[in-house]
Scaffold this motif. Sequence first.
Motif, PDB file in Angstrom:
ATOM      1  N   TYR A 148     -27.801  -0.513 -38.487  1.00 41.15           N
ATOM      2  CA  TYR A 148     -28.260   0.350 -39.570  1.00 41.15           C
ATOM      3  C   TYR A 148     -29.748   0.609 -39.402  1.00 41.15           C
ATOM      4  O   TYR A 148     -30.447  -0.096 -38.661  1.00 41.15           O
ATOM      5  CB  TYR A 148     -27.959  -0.246 -40.947  1.00 41.15           C
ATOM      6  CG  TYR A 148     -28.422  -1.666 -41.192  1.00 41.15           C
ATOM      7  CD1 TYR A 148     -29.723  -1.946 -41.597  1.00 41.15           C
ATOM      8  CD2 TYR A 148     -27.533  -2.733 -41.064  1.00 41.15           C
ATOM      9  CE1 TYR A 148     -30.132  -3.249 -41.860  1.00 41.15           C
ATOM     10  CE2 TYR A 148     -27.934  -4.040 -41.313  1.00 41.15           C
ATOM     11  CZ  TYR A 148     -29.231  -4.290 -41.705  1.00 41.15           C
ATOM     12  OH  TYR A 148     -29.628  -5.590 -41.951  1.00 41.15           O
ATOM     13  N   LEU A 149     -30.207   1.652 -40.065  1.00 41.43           N
ATOM     14  CA  LEU A 149     -31.621   2.018 -40.022  1.00 41.43           C
ATOM     15  C   LEU A 149     -32.332   1.311 -41.165  1.00 41.43           C
ATOM     16  O   LEU A 149     -31.822   1.269 -42.288  1.00 41.43           O
ATOM     17  CB  LEU A 149     -31.769   3.537 -40.157  1.00 41.43           C
ATOM     18  CG  LEU A 149     -33.161   4.130 -39.921  1.00 41.43           C
ATOM     19  CD1 LEU A 149     -33.625   3.894 -38.492  1.00 41.43           C
ATOM     20  CD2 LEU A 149     -33.151   5.629 -40.240  1.00 41.43           C
ATOM     21  N   ALA A 196     -37.315   9.796 -37.753  1.00 40.59           N
ATOM     22  CA  ALA A 196     -36.583   8.652 -37.191  1.00 40.59           C
ATOM     23  C   ALA A 196     -35.074   8.889 -37.252  1.00 40.59           C
ATOM     24  O   ALA A 196     -34.358   8.613 -36.278  1.00 40.59           O
ATOM     25  CB  ALA A 196     -36.953   7.378 -37.951  1.00 40.59           C
ATOM     26  N   ILE A 197     -34.599   9.393 -38.374  1.00 33.72           N
ATOM     27  CA  ILE A 197     -33.165   9.635 -38.534  1.00 33.72           C
ATOM     28  C   ILE A 197     -32.654  10.576 -37.443  1.00 33.72           C
ATOM     29  O   ILE A 197     -31.566  10.385 -36.885  1.00 33.72           O
ATOM     30  CB  ILE A 197     -32.873  10.194 -39.942  1.00 33.72           C
ATOM     31  CG1 ILE A 197     -32.988   9.081 -40.985  1.00 33.72           C
ATOM     32  CG2 ILE A 197     -31.496  10.854 -40.002  1.00 33.72           C
ATOM     33  CD1 ILE A 197     -32.889   9.547 -42.424  1.00 33.72           C
ATOM     34  N   ARG A 198     -33.450  11.576 -37.120  1.00 33.00           N
ATOM     35  CA  ARG A 198     -32.997  12.571 -36.147  1.00 33.00           C
ATOM     36  C   ARG A 198     -33.021  12.063 -34.702  1.00 33.00           C
ATOM     37  O   ARG A 198     -32.531  12.744 -33.803  1.00 33.00           O
ATOM     38  CB  ARG A 198     -33.823  13.852 -36.311  1.00 33.00           C
ATOM     39  CG  ARG A 198     -33.452  14.606 -37.584  1.00 33.00           C
ATOM     40  CD  ARG A 198     -34.205  15.909 -37.720  1.00 33.00           C
ATOM     41  NE  ARG A 198     -35.581  15.734 -38.180  1.00 33.00           N
ATOM     42  CZ  ARG A 198     -35.920  15.619 -39.464  1.00 33.00           C
ATOM     43  NH1 ARG A 198     -34.993  15.649 -40.405  1.00 33.00           N
ATOM     44  NH2 ARG A 198     -37.186  15.480 -39.807  1.00 33.00           N
ATOM     45  N   PRO A 257     -23.687   6.629 -41.385  1.00 31.30           N
ATOM     46  CA  PRO A 257     -24.729   5.638 -41.101  1.00 31.30           C
ATOM     47  C   PRO A 257     -25.392   5.177 -42.395  1.00 31.30           C
ATOM     48  O   PRO A 257     -25.313   5.852 -43.428  1.00 31.30           O
ATOM     49  CB  PRO A 257     -25.708   6.388 -40.207  1.00 31.30           C
ATOM     50  CG  PRO A 257     -25.493   7.828 -40.535  1.00 31.30           C
ATOM     51  CD  PRO A 257     -24.048   7.972 -40.907  1.00 31.30           C
ATOM     52  N   THR A 258     -26.044   4.020 -42.323  1.00 32.63           N
ATOM     53  CA  THR A 258     -26.665   3.429 -43.508  1.00 32.63           C
ATOM     54  C   THR A 258     -28.169   3.327 -43.331  1.00 32.63           C
ATOM     55  O   THR A 258     -28.660   2.905 -42.276  1.00 32.63           O
ATOM     56  CB  THR A 258     -26.101   2.024 -43.778  1.00 32.63           C
ATOM     57  OG1 THR A 258     -24.692   2.118 -43.992  1.00 32.63           O
ATOM     58  CG2 THR A 258     -26.748   1.392 -45.007  1.00 32.63           C
ATOM     59  N   VAL A 312     -31.680  -1.864 -36.886  1.00 31.85           N
ATOM     60  CA  VAL A 312     -31.211  -3.247 -36.912  1.00 31.85           C
ATOM     61  C   VAL A 312     -29.874  -3.279 -36.169  1.00 31.85           C
ATOM     62  O   VAL A 312     -28.847  -2.848 -36.695  1.00 31.85           O
ATOM     63  CB  VAL A 312     -31.051  -3.742 -38.366  1.00 31.85           C
ATOM     64  CG1 VAL A 312     -30.570  -5.198 -38.374  1.00 31.85           C
ATOM     65  CG2 VAL A 312     -32.371  -3.616 -39.113  1.00 31.85           C
ATOM     66  N   GLU A 313     -29.912  -3.777 -34.951  1.00 23.91           N
ATOM     67  CA  GLU A 313     -28.722  -3.769 -34.103  1.00 23.91           C
ATOM     68  C   GLU A 313     -27.867  -5.017 -34.281  1.00 23.91           C
ATOM     69  O   GLU A 313     -26.682  -5.014 -33.952  1.00 23.91           O
ATOM     70  CB  GLU A 313     -29.141  -3.619 -32.643  1.00 23.91           C
ATOM     71  CG  GLU A 313     -29.873  -2.289 -32.389  1.00 23.91           C
ATOM     72  CD  GLU A 313     -30.438  -2.179 -30.994  1.00 23.91           C
ATOM     73  OE1 GLU A 313     -30.638  -3.245 -30.350  1.00 23.91           O
ATOM     74  OE2 GLU A 313     -30.692  -1.045 -30.528  1.00 23.91           O
TER      75      GLU A 313
END
Length: 356
Positions: free
Chosen positions: A133-134, A259-261, A272-273, A148-149
């Motif tokens: 998640y981001l 960042a999202i892109r 996605p979260t 966060v992987e």
Amino acid sequence: MLILGIETSCDETAAAIVDSARPAGARVLADVVLSQLDEHRPYGGVVPEIAARAHIDHLDRLIAQAMDEAGLTFADLDAVAATAGPGLIGGVIVGLMTAKAIAAAAGKPLVAVNHLEGHALTARLTGDIAFPYLLLLVSGGHSQILVVEGVGRYRRLGTTIDDAIGEAFDKSAKMLGLGYPGGPALEAMARQGDPGRYDLPRPMLGRDGADFSFSGLKTAVRQTIERLGEALDEQARRDICAAFQVAVGDVVADRLGNAIRTVARPADGRRPTLVVAGGVAANGYLRQRLADLAGAEDYELAIPPQRLCTDNGAMIAWAGAERLAAGLTDPLDYPARARWPLDPEAEPRPFAGVKA
């Protein structure tokens, strides 16, 4: 698993017990936080030596209170977790040494937790959130965007190149005579202000990447106050607060949108979260701006309850539980660390201090 979490990285002394049982769901059995606001208010900010002494004075009592509330003894615990950094090194040492003593005496594993990882994983304590998640991590000392992987696996997309968001809030509030802590006071004043009365800059807005900068915005607040002089009345203070808060919101939305892109959407087709953590996540205006952004980008938005956004022991206990479940424990000679980046491979920012 029953985990005792200890947090002493800044000016909150905290202890908590978390039961991480799955699939029934994690439970916070006790969560005790002692704020040091009264000790630091005369100085307009946190004094490291005073903070460390306050941790020494109160930590043992708070741990005992948490254990009593949970109805446990040290023998019942599965592990002891404590913040090992980053933070004010004197305070970090107090909490980490206390955790080592309990772990050694009770024969329990020690988990040395990165304070930032505590914030990063809190949303998994309060909600069913899968990796990856981001994460937007925003506090008085940290402003970062990360992917966060997994536990212990973080990829930084952006950070502050100077001041953190919370620091800019607190220092702007101090210049306006709003007292300490300044962030909540500034937010309250902004609700009654006109954000269009003063034109404040939006540092980094429209640029590539996801880094932040807030020192120029803070300087603009100071210059506006100086230019007004005796005309700085109560309504002018409210309007400056409103203008400042909207400027911060514009910058955060712009940087986070970039960042999202750059992040691939989940291969399994799920939405996605975006997780928001840290003390500044308690700001109601920013929460709304982030909700609007998440909706526009088709993201789920997850923000922990307000009491878990600021520093607390439950987030450290939960991070300890996550690390213990992954087979990660630490030796009793593990060192306290003033600086400890979540992504050690990320390029350092020379003027960002511990915020990088």
